[in-house]
Design an enzyme around this catalytic site. Structure first.
Site, mmCIF file in Angstrom:
data_model
loop_
_atom_site.group_PDB
_atom_site.id
_atom_site.type_symbol
_atom_site.label_atom_id
_atom_site.label_comp_id
_atom_site.label_asym_id
_atom_site.label_seq_id
_atom_site.Cartn_x
_atom_site.Cartn_y
_atom_site.Cartn_z
ATOM 1 N N ASP A 11 12.589 -15.091 20.957
ATOM 2 C CA ASP A 11 13.271 -13.802 20.737
ATOM 3 C C ASP A 11 12.483 -12.986 19.698
ATOM 4 O O ASP A 11 12.987 -12.667 18.622
ATOM 5 C CB ASP A 11 14.727 -14.015 20.280
ATOM 6 C CG ASP A 11 14.853 -14.769 18.958
ATOM 7 O OD1 ASP A 11 15.889 -14.590 18.278
ATOM 8 O OD2 ASP A 11 13.920 -15.518 18.575
ATOM 9 N N ASP A 16 8.707 -15.563 15.494
ATOM 10 C CA ASP A 16 8.347 -15.891 16.880
ATOM 11 C C ASP A 16 6.926 -15.404 17.172
ATOM 12 O O ASP A 16 6.119 -16.110 17.780
ATOM 13 C CB ASP A 16 9.292 -15.217 17.881
ATOM 14 C CG ASP A 16 10.746 -15.559 17.665
ATOM 15 O OD1 ASP A 16 11.344 -15.040 16.704
ATOM 16 O OD2 ASP A 16 11.292 -16.351 18.452
ATOM 17 N N ASN A 40 17.099 -12.103 17.815
ATOM 18 C CA ASN A 40 16.637 -11.264 16.696
ATOM 19 C C ASN A 40 16.873 -9.784 16.982
ATOM 20 O O ASN A 40 17.145 -9.003 16.072
ATOM 21 C CB ASN A 40 15.144 -11.494 16.453
ATOM 22 C CG ASN A 40 14.895 -12.775 15.705
ATOM 23 O OD1 ASN A 40 15.680 -13.156 14.842
ATOM 24 N ND2 ASN A 40 13.827 -13.459 16.064
ATOM 25 N N THR A 125 12.496 -20.958 20.511
ATOM 26 C CA THR A 125 12.500 -20.421 19.144
ATOM 27 C C THR A 125 13.529 -19.312 18.964
ATOM 28 O O THR A 125 13.459 -18.545 18.003
ATOM 29 C CB THR A 125 11.108 -19.891 18.749
ATOM 30 O OG1 THR A 125 10.782 -18.781 19.595
ATOM 31 C CG2 THR A 125 10.047 -20.976 18.862
ATOM 32 N N PHE A 166 20.872 -19.305 12.455
ATOM 33 C CA PHE A 166 21.023 -18.159 13.356
ATOM 34 C C PHE A 166 20.945 -18.527 14.840
ATOM 35 O O PHE A 166 21.813 -18.129 15.628
ATOM 36 C CB PHE A 166 19.966 -17.100 13.031
ATOM 37 C CG PHE A 166 20.046 -15.875 13.896
ATOM 38 C CD1 PHE A 166 19.164 -15.698 14.948
ATOM 39 C CD2 PHE A 166 21.021 -14.914 13.676
ATOM 40 C CE1 PHE A 166 19.238 -14.570 15.767
ATOM 41 C CE2 PHE A 166 21.105 -13.772 14.485
ATOM 42 C CZ PHE A 166 20.216 -13.609 15.532
ATOM 43 N N ASN A 167 19.891 -19.224 15.278
ATOM 44 C CA ASN A 167 19.712 -19.478 16.712
ATOM 45 C C ASN A 167 20.900 -20.215 17.318
ATOM 46 O O ASN A 167 21.316 -19.931 18.441
ATOM 47 C CB ASN A 167 18.431 -20.275 16.972
ATOM 48 C CG ASN A 167 17.185 -19.454 16.730
ATOM 49 O OD1 ASN A 167 17.230 -18.218 16.767
ATOM 50 N ND2 ASN A 167 16.080 -20.118 16.440
ATOM 51 N N HIS A 241 9.873 -20.315 10.193
ATOM 52 C CA HIS A 241 10.754 -21.114 11.039
ATOM 53 C C HIS A 241 10.094 -21.456 12.386
ATOM 54 O O HIS A 241 9.797 -22.611 12.665
ATOM 55 C CB HIS A 241 12.051 -20.339 11.323
ATOM 56 C CG HIS A 241 12.798 -19.923 10.102
ATOM 57 N ND1 HIS A 241 13.466 -20.815 9.272
ATOM 58 C CD2 HIS A 241 13.003 -18.703 9.567
ATOM 59 C CE1 HIS A 241 14.035 -20.151 8.287
ATOM 60 N NE2 HIS A 241 13.785 -18.870 8.441
ATOM 61 N N ASP A 242 9.869 -20.475 13.221
ATOM 62 C CA ASP A 242 9.399 -20.733 14.583
ATOM 63 C C ASP A 242 8.006 -21.354 14.646
ATOM 64 O O ASP A 242 7.763 -22.227 15.491
ATOM 65 C CB ASP A 242 9.458 -19.440 15.408
ATOM 66 C CG ASP A 242 10.879 -18.927 15.560
ATOM 67 O OD1 ASP A 242 11.058 -17.726 15.805
ATOM 68 O OD2 ASP A 242 11.818 -19.743 15.440
HETATM 69 O O1 RIB Z 1 17.156 -18.946 11.687
HETATM 70 C C1 RIB Z 1 15.812 -18.614 11.981
HETATM 71 C C2 RIB Z 1 15.651 -18.345 13.449
HETATM 72 O O2 RIB Z 1 16.429 -17.206 13.819
HETATM 73 C C3 RIB Z 1 14.213 -17.993 13.835
HETATM 74 O O3 RIB Z 1 13.985 -18.401 15.162
HETATM 75 C C4 RIB Z 1 14.196 -16.505 13.755
HETATM 76 O O4 RIB Z 1 13.207 -15.924 14.612
HETATM 77 C C5 RIB Z 1 15.572 -16.171 14.261
HETATM 78 O O5 RIB Z 1 15.527 -16.171 15.675
HETATM 79 CA CA CA Z 2 13.166 -16.770 16.802
#
Ligand code: RIB
Ligand code: CA
Length: 311
Positions: A11, A16, A40, A125, A166-167, A241-242
């Site tokens: 996303d 990403d 996102n 991701t 979040f994801n 993160h990703d």
């Molecule tokens: O919490 C971080 C994640 O949420 C990452 O994948 C960032 O790109 C958002 O999608």
């Molecule tokens: Ca992401």
């Protein structure tokens, strides 16, 4: 040895984008497709960003397709406060030179799984909506998935609520389906991604790399870093993160991890989207996830810098 076939469902989204930059000049990986999810940013913007990123990275050979317009059962929540109104911070991507694949994400992935001589690794991701739909609509293809490596969740950690990442928070029902699927899973949750920090001096190191992708990555990090430095969490850098998913595929020796049972809360009034990691094996449930717990940060930064220098 042979490159590993992968499909990246993402996303984009700044981190990403950096994960894609690490992957798309890595001969160890054969990226068969990029599919996009809503998270996102809106589905239209994450698709547009993916097309622009492949144009920037000169990988217009890779098919791109959009997936679901939002979570399975909930309203879409976007993270424009992190990635900006375009989803790419202040970075202006080139006008895409490729068109999305008309099959859409689920059918594109299904076709690739059927056609591949070997099982394909799925890298996720963003929210897991597309993968849940793939598993539901093409259960017969489950054995053609080598593994799902995903950024999401955490152990007693949250960035969207006190306990949810979040994801997973965006689509807990999809995450539950994936975690219950029986497909081998590797989880890069907040516990490890909050160790994969880009410090200010690391951005300067990347800014010294004279190619358009490295320059774009430095610009993305310039947008993304202040959010972390000003956050009460008090991290000294920006969490990658990703990129942890790609780094694990390229250099698993940089990571530590444990096999544990992980469940997803989908009903909690306060805890929806929480990944419950049975670290001390109190549930008696068999492990279903390799939970990454540690990373060699300097080694990760070296890998990131070295891969973006290849453009
Ligand atoms: O919490 C971080 C994640 O949420 C990452 O994948 C960032 O790109 C958002 O999608
Ligand atoms: Ca992401």
């Amino acid at each position: 040895n042979m490159p590993r076939p992968i499909i990246i469902d993402c996303d984009p989204g700044l981190d990403d984008a950096i994960a894609l930059a690490m992957a798309l000049r890595s001969p160890e990986l054969d990226v068969k497709a990029i599919t996009t999810s809503a998270g996102n940013q809106t589905p239209e913007k994450t698709l547009h960003n993916a097309l622009g990123l492949l144009t920037l990275m000169r990988r217009e050979d890779i098919p791109v397709a959009a997936g679901a317009g939002g979570p399975l059962m909930r309203e879409l929540v976007i993270a424009d406060y992190v990635h900006g109104k375009t989803g790419m911070g202040n970075t202006h991507l080139p006008t895409p030179t490729l068109k999305p694949d008309p099959r859409g994400a689920i059918e594109l992935i299904a076709d690739l799984l059927r056609a591949s001589p070997q099982p394909i690794t799925l890298v996720v991701t963003g929210p897991m909506t597309n993968i849940a739909l793939l598993l539901a609509q093409h259960a017969e293809l489950k054995s053609r998935i080598e593994r799902i490596v995903f950024m999401g969740g955490g152990m007693n950690a949250g960035n969207t609520t006190p306990v949810a990442e979040f994801n997973i928070f965006v689509d807990p029902e999809a995450a539950e389906m994936v975690l219950k699927s029986g497909v081998p899973l590797t989880m890069a949750g907040l516990n490890v991604t909050h160790q994969a920090l880009v410090l200010p001096q690391d951005i300067e190191r990347i800014r010294q790399i004279a190619n358009p992708v490295a320059q774009a990555v430095a610009e993305m990090l310039d947008f993304y870093l202040p959010l972390y430095l000003s956050h009460p969490r008090g991290l000294p850098g920006a969490a990658m993160h990703d990129p942890c998913t790609i780094a694990w595929l390229l250099a698993p020796q940089l990571f530590t991890g444990v096999e544990r049972w992980v469940g997803v809360e989908t009903k909690g009034e306060y805890t929806a989207g929480m990944t419950v990691v049975d670290y001390f094996q109190q549930t008696g449930n068999a492990a279903n996830v390799e939970v990454l717990t540690g990373i060699n940060r300097e080694g990760f930064i070296d890998l990131l810098a070295e891969r973006v220098a290849r453009y």
